[in-house]
Design a protein around this motif. Structure first.
Motif, mmCIF file in Angstrom:
data_model
loop_
_atom_site.group_PDB
_atom_site.id
_atom_site.type_symbol
_atom_site.label_atom_id
_atom_site.label_comp_id
_atom_site.label_asym_id
_atom_site.label_seq_id
_atom_site.Cartn_x
_atom_site.Cartn_y
_atom_site.Cartn_z
ATOM 1 N N THR A 1 0.835 -1.194 0.000
ATOM 2 C CA THR A 1 0.000 0.000 0.000
ATOM 3 C C THR A 1 0.870 1.245 0.000
ATOM 4 O O THR A 1 1.816 1.344 0.785
ATOM 5 N N LYS A 2 0.532 2.199 -0.853
ATOM 6 C CA LYS A 2 1.189 3.506 -0.841
ATOM 7 C C LYS A 2 0.393 4.409 0.095
ATOM 8 O O LYS A 2 -0.829 4.500 -0.007
ATOM 9 N N LYS A 3 1.132 5.080 1.009
ATOM 10 C CA LYS A 3 0.476 5.948 1.983
ATOM 11 C C LYS A 3 0.597 7.408 1.558
ATOM 12 O O LYS A 3 1.446 7.762 0.745
ATOM 13 N N ASP A 4 -0.219 8.271 2.156
ATOM 14 C CA ASP A 4 -0.214 9.699 1.826
ATOM 15 C C ASP A 4 1.115 10.370 2.156
ATOM 16 O O ASP A 4 1.497 11.332 1.508
ATOM 17 N N ASN A 5 1.830 9.858 3.165
ATOM 18 C CA ASN A 5 3.089 10.477 3.571
ATOM 19 C C ASN A 5 4.272 10.051 2.690
ATOM 20 O O ASN A 5 5.419 10.382 2.981
ATOM 21 N N GLY A 6 3.997 9.320 1.620
ATOM 22 C CA GLY A 6 5.066 8.902 0.716
ATOM 23 C C GLY A 6 5.646 7.536 1.027
ATOM 24 O O GLY A 6 6.339 6.952 0.202
ATOM 25 N N ARG A 7 5.387 7.052 2.219
ATOM 26 C CA ARG A 7 5.870 5.704 2.565
ATOM 27 C C ARG A 7 4.956 4.661 1.969
ATOM 28 O O ARG A 7 3.819 4.929 1.620
ATOM 29 N N ARG A 8 5.489 3.483 1.877
ATOM 30 C CA ARG A 8 4.706 2.353 1.400
ATOM 31 C C ARG A 8 4.783 1.269 2.466
ATOM 32 O O ARG A 8 5.838 1.069 3.065
ATOM 33 N N SER A 9 3.684 0.589 2.711
ATOM 34 C CA SER A 9 3.703 -0.532 3.657
ATOM 35 C C SER A 9 3.687 -1.818 2.853
ATOM 36 O O SER A 9 3.126 -1.886 1.753
ATOM 37 N N ILE A 10 4.339 -2.827 3.423
ATOM 38 C CA ILE A 10 4.482 -4.094 2.720
ATOM 39 C C ILE A 10 4.362 -5.249 3.703
ATOM 40 O O ILE A 10 4.818 -5.149 4.845
ATOM 41 N N LEU B 1 7.206 -14.774 7.361
ATOM 42 C CA LEU B 1 6.686 -13.549 6.791
ATOM 43 C C LEU B 1 7.387 -12.364 7.413
ATOM 44 O O LEU B 1 8.005 -12.469 8.465
ATOM 45 N N PHE B 2 7.310 -11.257 6.705
ATOM 46 C CA PHE B 2 7.783 -10.005 7.267
ATOM 47 C C PHE B 2 6.857 -8.883 6.850
ATOM 48 O O PHE B 2 6.161 -8.976 5.845
ATOM 49 N N ALA B 3 6.839 -7.844 7.660
ATOM 50 C CA ALA B 3 6.031 -6.665 7.366
ATOM 51 C C ALA B 3 6.855 -5.460 7.743
ATOM 52 O O ALA B 3 7.670 -5.485 8.661
ATOM 53 N N GLY B 4 6.648 -4.375 7.014
ATOM 54 C CA GLY B 4 7.379 -3.158 7.296
ATOM 55 C C GLY B 4 6.967 -2.033 6.384
ATOM 56 O O GLY B 4 5.893 -2.062 5.765
ATOM 57 N N VAL B 5 7.852 -1.050 6.303
ATOM 58 C CA VAL B 5 7.608 0.120 5.462
ATOM 59 C C VAL B 5 8.805 0.315 4.534
ATOM 60 O O VAL B 5 9.910 -0.151 4.809
ATOM 61 N N ILE B 6 8.545 1.023 3.453
ATOM 62 C CA ILE B 6 9.578 1.414 2.510
ATOM 63 C C ILE B 6 9.508 2.929 2.421
ATOM 64 O O ILE B 6 8.430 3.495 2.206
ATOM 65 N N LYS B 7 10.650 3.596 2.623
ATOM 66 C CA LYS B 7 10.662 5.069 2.540
ATOM 67 C C LYS B 7 10.414 5.524 1.130
ATOM 68 O O LYS B 7 10.803 4.953 0.183
#
Length: 125
Positions: A92-101, A119-125
């Motif tokens: 998912t692309k977020k409004d703040n420019g980050r993406r969650s995965i 599994l893993f979960a996190g964010v991408i700057k």
């Protein structure tokens, strides 16, 4: 790489005795099964060394993990070639420019035996 739900990424690595020796020094995981070779000269690879396969794929894609789960199914020994296949389950692309995965992964040895899942979960700057 253009990440999207359903995308897969993979990486293979053959673990050596030198890899295990180096990881033993760094991790201080000195279990006898990691330092005393069997009759064929092999040792068991530390689980967390095996876990570097999906983290390498995450790192190549700038994932800052906040959750990682590993299920170790079978031992990995030196000389084994492990292929890790990561599947993007949520992106998912977020409004703040980050993406969650969120991604799941399977690691299989050269004999097509599943040795680790997770599994893993996190964010991408």
């Amino acid at each position: 790489m253009n990440l999207e739900v359903g995308s897969t990424l993979s990486f293979s690595r053959t673990f050596t005795k030198e890899d295990v020796d180096t990881f033993t020094k760094l991790s201080l995981d000195e279990g006898v099964h990691h330092v005393n070779p069997d009759e064929n000269g092999n040792v068991i690879v530390q689980g967390l060394l095996t876990a570097t396969l999906p983290t390498k794929i995450g790192g190549e894609n700038d994932v800052l993990a906040h959750t990682m789960n590993f299920t170790f199914l079978k031992p990995v020994i030196t000389g084994d070639t492990i292929t890790c296949v990561v599947t993007i389950d949520h992106y998912t692309k977020k409004d703040n420019g980050r993406r969650s995965i969120t991604a799941s992964f399977r690691c299989i040895n050269q004999d097509h035996i599943e040795v680790m899942t997770g599994l893993f979960a996190g964010v991408i700057k």
